[in-house]
Design a protein around this motif. Structure first.
Motif, PDB file in Angstrom:
ATOM      1  N   ILE A 151       0.857  -1.189   0.000  1.00 53.29           N
ATOM      2  CA  ILE A 151       0.000   0.000   0.000  1.00 53.29           C
ATOM      3  C   ILE A 151       0.897   1.244   0.000  1.00 53.29           C
ATOM      4  O   ILE A 151       0.658   2.210  -0.739  1.00 53.29           O
ATOM      5  N   GLY A 152       1.947   1.179   0.816  1.00 50.67           N
ATOM      6  CA  GLY A 152       2.907   2.288   0.875  1.00 50.67           C
ATOM      7  C   GLY A 152       3.507   2.566  -0.491  1.00 50.67           C
ATOM      8  O   GLY A 152       3.581   3.730  -0.932  1.00 50.67           O
ATOM      9  N   THR A 153       3.910   1.498  -1.178  1.00 53.78           N
ATOM     10  CA  THR A 153       4.498   1.661  -2.516  1.00 53.78           C
ATOM     11  C   THR A 153       3.478   2.293  -3.460  1.00 53.78           C
ATOM     12  O   THR A 153       3.779   3.238  -4.194  1.00 53.78           O
ATOM     13  N   PHE A 154       2.258   1.746  -3.448  1.00 53.98           N
ATOM     14  CA  PHE A 154       1.187   2.280  -4.313  1.00 53.98           C
ATOM     15  C   PHE A 154       0.982   3.772  -4.057  1.00 53.98           C
ATOM     16  O   PHE A 154       0.918   4.570  -4.979  1.00 53.98           O
ATOM     17  N   ARG A 155       0.894   4.093  -2.731  1.00 57.36           N
ATOM     18  CA  ARG A 155       0.609   5.481  -2.385  1.00 57.36           C
ATOM     19  C   ARG A 155       1.779   6.387  -2.774  1.00 57.36           C
ATOM     20  O   ARG A 155       1.583   7.513  -3.241  1.00 57.36           O
ATOM     21  N   SER A 156       3.018   5.880  -2.584  1.00 51.30           N
ATOM     22  CA  SER A 156       4.190   6.725  -2.860  1.00 51.30           C
ATOM     23  C   SER A 156       4.339   7.008  -4.353  1.00 51.30           C
ATOM     24  O   SER A 156       4.948   7.993  -4.730  1.00 51.30           O
ATOM     25  N   ILE A 157       3.761   6.136  -5.191  1.00 52.29           N
ATOM     26  CA  ILE A 157       3.870   6.413  -6.633  1.00 52.29           C
ATOM     27  C   ILE A 157       2.601   7.071  -7.176  1.00 52.29           C
ATOM     28  O   ILE A 157       2.346   7.089  -8.372  1.00 52.29           O
ATOM     29  N   ALA A 204      -0.870   6.687  -5.969  1.00 53.00           N
ATOM     30  CA  ALA A 204      -2.236   6.178  -5.798  1.00 53.00           C
ATOM     31  C   ALA A 204      -2.924   6.938  -4.666  1.00 53.00           C
ATOM     32  O   ALA A 204      -2.298   7.256  -3.653  1.00 53.00           O
ATOM     33  N   THR A 205      -4.216   7.235  -4.869  1.00 53.46           N
ATOM     34  CA  THR A 205      -4.951   7.945  -3.819  1.00 53.46           C
ATOM     35  C   THR A 205      -5.429   6.938  -2.769  1.00 53.46           C
ATOM     36  O   THR A 205      -5.411   5.728  -3.007  1.00 53.46           O
ATOM     37  N   LYS A 206      -5.852   7.479  -1.630  1.00 53.99           N
ATOM     38  CA  LYS A 206      -6.414   6.624  -0.577  1.00 53.99           C
ATOM     39  C   LYS A 206      -7.582   5.809  -1.124  1.00 53.99           C
ATOM     40  O   LYS A 206      -7.750   4.637  -0.832  1.00 53.99           O
ATOM     41  N   LYS A 222      -6.319   5.479   7.304  1.00 47.15           N
ATOM     42  CA  LYS A 222      -6.052   6.651   8.137  1.00 47.15           C
ATOM     43  C   LYS A 222      -4.562   6.878   8.405  1.00 47.15           C
ATOM     44  O   LYS A 222      -4.168   7.936   8.872  1.00 47.15           O
ATOM     45  N   ILE A 223      -3.733   5.836   8.140  1.00 49.80           N
ATOM     46  CA  ILE A 223      -2.304   5.963   8.453  1.00 49.80           C
ATOM     47  C   ILE A 223      -1.646   6.897   7.433  1.00 49.80           C
ATOM     48  O   ILE A 223      -1.821   6.718   6.226  1.00 49.80           O
ATOM     49  N   PRO A 224      -0.870   7.898   7.912  1.00 52.86           N
ATOM     50  CA  PRO A 224      -0.212   8.810   6.954  1.00 52.86           C
ATOM     51  C   PRO A 224       0.788   8.052   6.077  1.00 52.86           C
ATOM     52  O   PRO A 224       1.444   7.121   6.552  1.00 52.86           O
TER      53      PRO A 224
END
Lengths: 223, 832
Positions: free
Chosen positions: B285-291, B293-295, B375-377
């Motif tokens: 999820i972290g990888t997705f978000r860092s590239i 991806a929205t919540k 909810k986790i940043p």
């Protein structure tokens, strides 16, 4: 004859099809009461050497003698007993059991040795005093700082009064001030208690705490 | 989007055990929910079909009233009635025996005109022989009977009726429909109406008039209207659909209570599984978000997984549910139907609901863990800096104690009006209460165990107890075991209580045989006394049916006429006070003894007068005492036999009870032989009790089946938790190994942990189980039943519950224990 003796020690790991020779014909003698630093860069084989000396891993060839007894022929029960009574381990990441409190973590080797905890209360107090954590005894590892956790690990290593303390990068995860405190503690233990200490480090400063520095590089050792 | 689906499917495929566990929970929940709701429809349809075999599409039936001299009426009674009727056809009923191939079968005879049969219950003839005109000794038989006894059109068949043999000619063979539909039980023949009436000496009359209505939904209204118009006759609905529906819905309701517990269990398993899924997926999820991806996108990926589980589980659940439904029907239907194809009736709505339960269950249970991750940043996810510190949430403890208090006290203080709803809510509140309090209960148990274990298991015992403290996976196992064992315990205790109730019911009967055969008069009683083995008889006058208590909005459903010299020799009536004196008083006038339930419900006191709407008018009966009974939900009363006969116009015995001086079974045979022409109902009490218990045990068997399925879900849940626990604890185990724990000690410690977890799970199961039983007893009381005398907690069940808990966890620990002795200490100890 030293307290620890490594003779023609070799260790090879298999990574898929490839064999990696981590230690090559290592010969080493560590004497009773010595403070030895195994120093070398990452991947040099120093931690592997330490684990082999402590019986946590088996050599591919060669032999290790602890107090004159050959480790490689020992059965699990005997080897575990030796780890409980003759050796104390200290790891870079402290390796405390998270759901046990400070006292319980320290007393683990006593418990595993089948001894009655109540007979070791004064010993526990003495060690807690030594590592400076007498007022935190009921805290869990999560509630302690890195330095405090490492002191707990040292206390655990000392509780069964082993002759040898093996420490794998004991200050690697600590800031320099706390690291120095820990190394000072090791020096005290070495000097006042007469314990043999073997520490693995890649820091030149840390290595200097040892009276003897053994260099490890590409699987070979020299002084 | 396709990448997201691929990613999700790969995740599902990779973790086979977890996928299986989540799907199993959803499938079983869907299946049991569907089967429980559909069983009412199926039973309703089966009852209707069974009844339709006899009455076709008729809505009402009219027969002779109480005051009638004969049991026959005119077929033209309704000829002048205007409006609302489609048809009114007359029928003469009869019974007989047919002997062939060395066996005797009971035959039910319908005397009816063919054109009337066509209106009411049409048949299609496969073969016929000089059928028209349908008069004289012609008979139509079913295809089944024709094939079984090799009967062809034109063959004669002799039926023994009323002591003589009547010969008919097979004039038609019908397809298996209408009265000839196969039900594995009764065999019908249809003969001309006048022939049948002639056999009773009542030519031109019929025994029942069946009425078809233009509008079937006006059944109740028409019963009322016709009853007024023809007050000398008895007008009844052929089938009370509303009553059947309410009774079958009660069956569904019973099953749904158990299903609710299965749903809670499944929800818990899916919730905990998704928590683990979330922990595993965090880096991705972290990888997705860092590239970029929205919540919303990452949530969609995660929800997609639960969506797939929900859809798959819902569909398979419905399919499995149909099989479970058939099994349930097979279990609750009589043995004589075992050779008939069981048809499962269900509606599209029920299928959709079954699917919906699985679907919603998956979504709801996974939503909370997914929302928590959302909810986790992003920085914390990428740096793996998520706060792992376990905070003791005080609100959970407070809420747990609050729920537990309400759950226990609620049913005892609630006002009567909302009793049922509150009892059900309180029952279900106990589950979250215990879930929230399990960590504290477990720690309390562990404190005790730790001391005991030091002596029994040595230091490994102390370590095991220490390891279990605040260990989430172990707590989850304890909750799972606790919930499933409590459900099983509740079912077992209630089953045993119902069996005890049956036994208690028959304990009140001090006779050996019950008998019924028309007419139930003194001549029949005299004939019975002459049968070999009959020692004494008692003809019991009773009135079954609604007797209104005017001004109290109450009714009595069963009135027993007490004979002061005989009744107590045959029935054990638990009358309060001086029994003999009260019975004397009862006989002296219009006096009545009512049940304690009736007394409490309507606030009746000794000396009060009850205005009973009797056949002779509204009469005052003085309450002279009370007795303990829960039959007819307490709507049961005692008056003198004399007044029952005169005021309530009871002319015949309701039943004749027989005491024997020989083996009851043998005497039953003797009575059957003596009354063979009257087709009597005669049964030994022991036999009735056995049949009742068998029939109860069948339904209870399904309940137990549901409970066992809950336990099956739990077993898989425990396996899953122990594997997760092992993965989580691998490092802790390696640390212990590094400081000198040997392999044997490790295995010993893991087994002691399993044993302790099972023991605590079993104990908690027993606590919740007993609390549930206590609340169910309150619920049964609220519904109108009474179980306080016979709820018995079986000690064996409690021991079995404990042993089950221990065995499940120990068996599930074998894999992790073996693995623990093989892993590499250094690899496990290293931080990645």
């Amino acid at each position: 004859m030293g307290i620890i003796q490594a003779i023609d020690l070799c260790k090879t790991y298999k990574l898929g099809e490839v064999s990696i020779e981590v230690l090559k014909d290592v010969n080493l003698v560590i004497n009773q009461g010595e403070f030895v630093s195994l120093m070398g860069p990452s991947g040099s084989g120093k931690s592997t050497l330490l684990y082999l000396l402590g019986g946590l891993d088996k050599p591919t060839s060669g032999s290790i003698r602890l107090k004159g007894r050959e480790l490689s022929v020992m059965k699990d029960k005997e080897e575990s007993k030796m780890r409980r009574r003759e050796i104390g381990f200290v790891f870079q990441f402290y390796n405390l059991v998270p759901n046990l409190n400070l006292e319980e973590n320290i007393m683990l080797p006593i418990l595993l040795d089948g001894k009655k905890l109540k007979n070791y209360r004064s010993r526990l107090d003495e060690i807690l005093e030594l590592v400076g954590l007498a007022d935190r005894r009921k805290h869990t590892p999560r509630e302690l700082s890195g330095g405090q956790q490492q002191r707990v690990a040292i206390a655990r290593a000392l509780v069964n009064e082993p002759d040898v303390i093996l420490a794998d990068e004991p200050t690697g995860n600590l800031d320099s001030k706390t690291g120095t405190e820990i190394l000072e503690l090791f020096r005290t233990i070495n000097k006042e208690k007469g314990k043999t200490i073997v520490q693995v480090t890649h820091s030149y400063e840390a290595a200097q705490y040892g009276a003897r520095v053994i260099n490890v590089k590409d699987g070979r050792v020299w002084e | 989007m396709s990448i997201i689906i691929k990613f999700t499917l790969r995740n599902i495929r990779e973790k086979k055990l977890r996928t299986f566990l989540i799907l199993l929970s959803i499938i079983l929940s869907s299946a049991l929910f569907f089967a429980s709701t559909a069983i009412s429809t199926t039973v309703e349809m089966m009852i209707l079909e069974q009844m339709r075999k006899y009455i076709g599409n008729a809505d009402l039936m009219i027969s002779a009233g109480r005051q009638a001299k004969s049991g026959f009426i005119s077929p033209n009674l309704l000829d002048n009635y205007q409006g609302g009727l489609k048809y009114a056809v007359g029928m003469v009923h009869g019974y007989g025996e047919y002997k062939a191939k060395g066996e005797t079968i009971q035959i039910r005879i319908q005397g009816i005109n063919l054109e009337d049969l066509d209106k009411m219950n049409p048949i299609i003839l496969e073969q016929q022989h000089e059928l028209s005109p349908f008069k004289g000794n012609k008979a139509i038989i079913g295809k089944g009977m024709a094939e079984k006894y090799n009967l062809k059109p034109g063959d004669p068949i002799g039926i023994n009726m009323h002591g003589f043999k009547k010969w008919f000619i097979v004039s038609g063979i019908s397809q298996p429909m209408g009265p000839f539909a196969e039900d594995g039980e009764s065999t019908y023949i249809v003969v001309p109406r006048e022939t049948m009436a002639g056999l009773y000496g009542k030519k031109g009359k019929v025994s029942t008039l069946y009425v078809g209505l233009e509008d079937s939904s006006s059944q109740d209204l028409m019963v009322e209207e016709l009853s007024k118009a023809y007050s000398l006759y008895r007008v009844e609905p052929t089938i009370s659909k509303a009553r059947i529906k309410s009774e079958t819905q009660q069956i569904s309701a019973m099953f749904l209570v158990i299903v609710a517990f299965v749903l809670i269990l499944s929800m818990f398993i899916i919730y905990t599984s998704f928590k683990v899924i979330m922990a595993e997926r965090l880096p991705v999820i972290g990888t997705f978000r860092s590239i970029g991806a929205t919540k919303k996108m990452t949530n969609r990926v995660l929800m997609m997984e639960s969506l797939i589980y929900g859809i798959l589980g819902g569909i398979i659940g419905d399919i499995l549910g149909i099989s479970i439904l058939k099994l349930m029907i097979r279990q609750i239907t009589s043995p004589w139907m075992s050779n008939i194809d069981i048809k499962a009736y269900y509606t599209l709505g029920q299928l959709m609901m079954g699917f919906g339960v699985g679907f919603v269950l998956a979504l709801i249970s996974s939503f909370l863990p997914i929302r928590k991750v959302a909810k986790i940043p992003i920085k914390d996810i990428v740096l793996n800096a998520i706060e792992k510190k376990v905070k003791k949430q005080r609100w959970k403890t407070i809420l747990g104690i609050l729920f537990l208090t309400i759950g226990i006290i609620g049913p005892r203080i609630v006002p009567e009006k909302i009793e049922i709803a509150v009892d059900i809510i309180c029952m279900f509140l106990l589950v979250p209460a215990v879930v929230m309090l399990v960590p504290y209960i477990t720690n309390a148990f562990l404190k005790v165990f730790q001391t005991i274990y030091a002596g029994v298991f040595g230091n490994e015992g102390i370590l095991a107890a220490q390891n279990l403290r605040d260990n989430k996976n172990s707590l989850n196992n304890i909750i799972l075991l606790g919930m499933s064992i409590s459900v099983l315990l509740m079912i077992t205790t209630l089953s045993q209580s119902i069996v005890n109730d049956t036994v208690n019911y028959y304990k009140d009967h001090k006779y050996d045989i019950a008998f019924w055969s028309w007419p139930m008069d003194r001549s029949t009683e005299s004939r019975l006394l002459a049968v070999d083995g009959v020692d004494d008889t008692y003809g019991e006058y009773q009135k079954y049916g609604k007797i209104e208590v005017v001004g109290k909005n109450a009714e009595i459903r069963y009135m027993l006429g007490v004979n002061k010299t005989k009744t107590l020799n045959y029935l054990d009536l638990d009358i309060e006070g001086e029994v003999e004196k009260l019975l004397e008083e009862l006989d002296e006038g219009r006096n009545i003894i009512v049940t304690n339930i009736f007394k409490d419900e309507y606030g009746i006191e000794k000396g009060d007068y009850l205005k009973l709407k009797a056949e002779r008018g509204i009469l005052d009966y003085k309450v002279i005492g009370f007795f303990e009974s829960n039959y007819y939900e307490g709507k049961y009363a005692l008056i003198s036999e004399r007044y029952l006969k005169s005021d309530l116009a009871v002319k015949q015995y309701g039943e004749i009870y027989i005491k024997t001086n020989k083996d009851a079974e043998e005497v039953v045979k003797n009575i059957q032989e003596k009354f063979k022409n009257r087709n009597p109902w005669v049964r030994a009490i022991k036999e009735i009790m056995k049949e009742n218990m068998e029939s109860n045990s069948k339904i209870l068997g399904i309940f137990k089946g549901f409970g066992i399925l809950a336990l099956v879900i739990c077993v898989f849940g425990v396996f899953n938790n122990l594997i997760i626990s092992f993965i989580d604890r691998k490092r802790s185990l390696a640390i212990m190994r590094s400081v000198g724990m040997n392999k044997k000690q490790t295995i010993k410690m893991i087994f002691i942990e399993a044993f302790t977890g099972g023991l605590i799970g079993g104990l908690i199961g027993i606590i919740i189980g007993l609390l549930l039983v206590m609340n169910i007893y309150k619920l049964i009381e609220a519904i109108g039943g009474s179980m306080k005398d016979f709820i018995q907690i079986s000690w064996i069940s409690l021991v079995v519950a404990m042993v089950a808990g221990v065995v499940i966890t120990i068996v599930a620990s074998v894999g992790p224990a073996l693995k623990s002795s093989k892993f590499n200490i250094i690899e496990a100890i290293k931080y990645e």
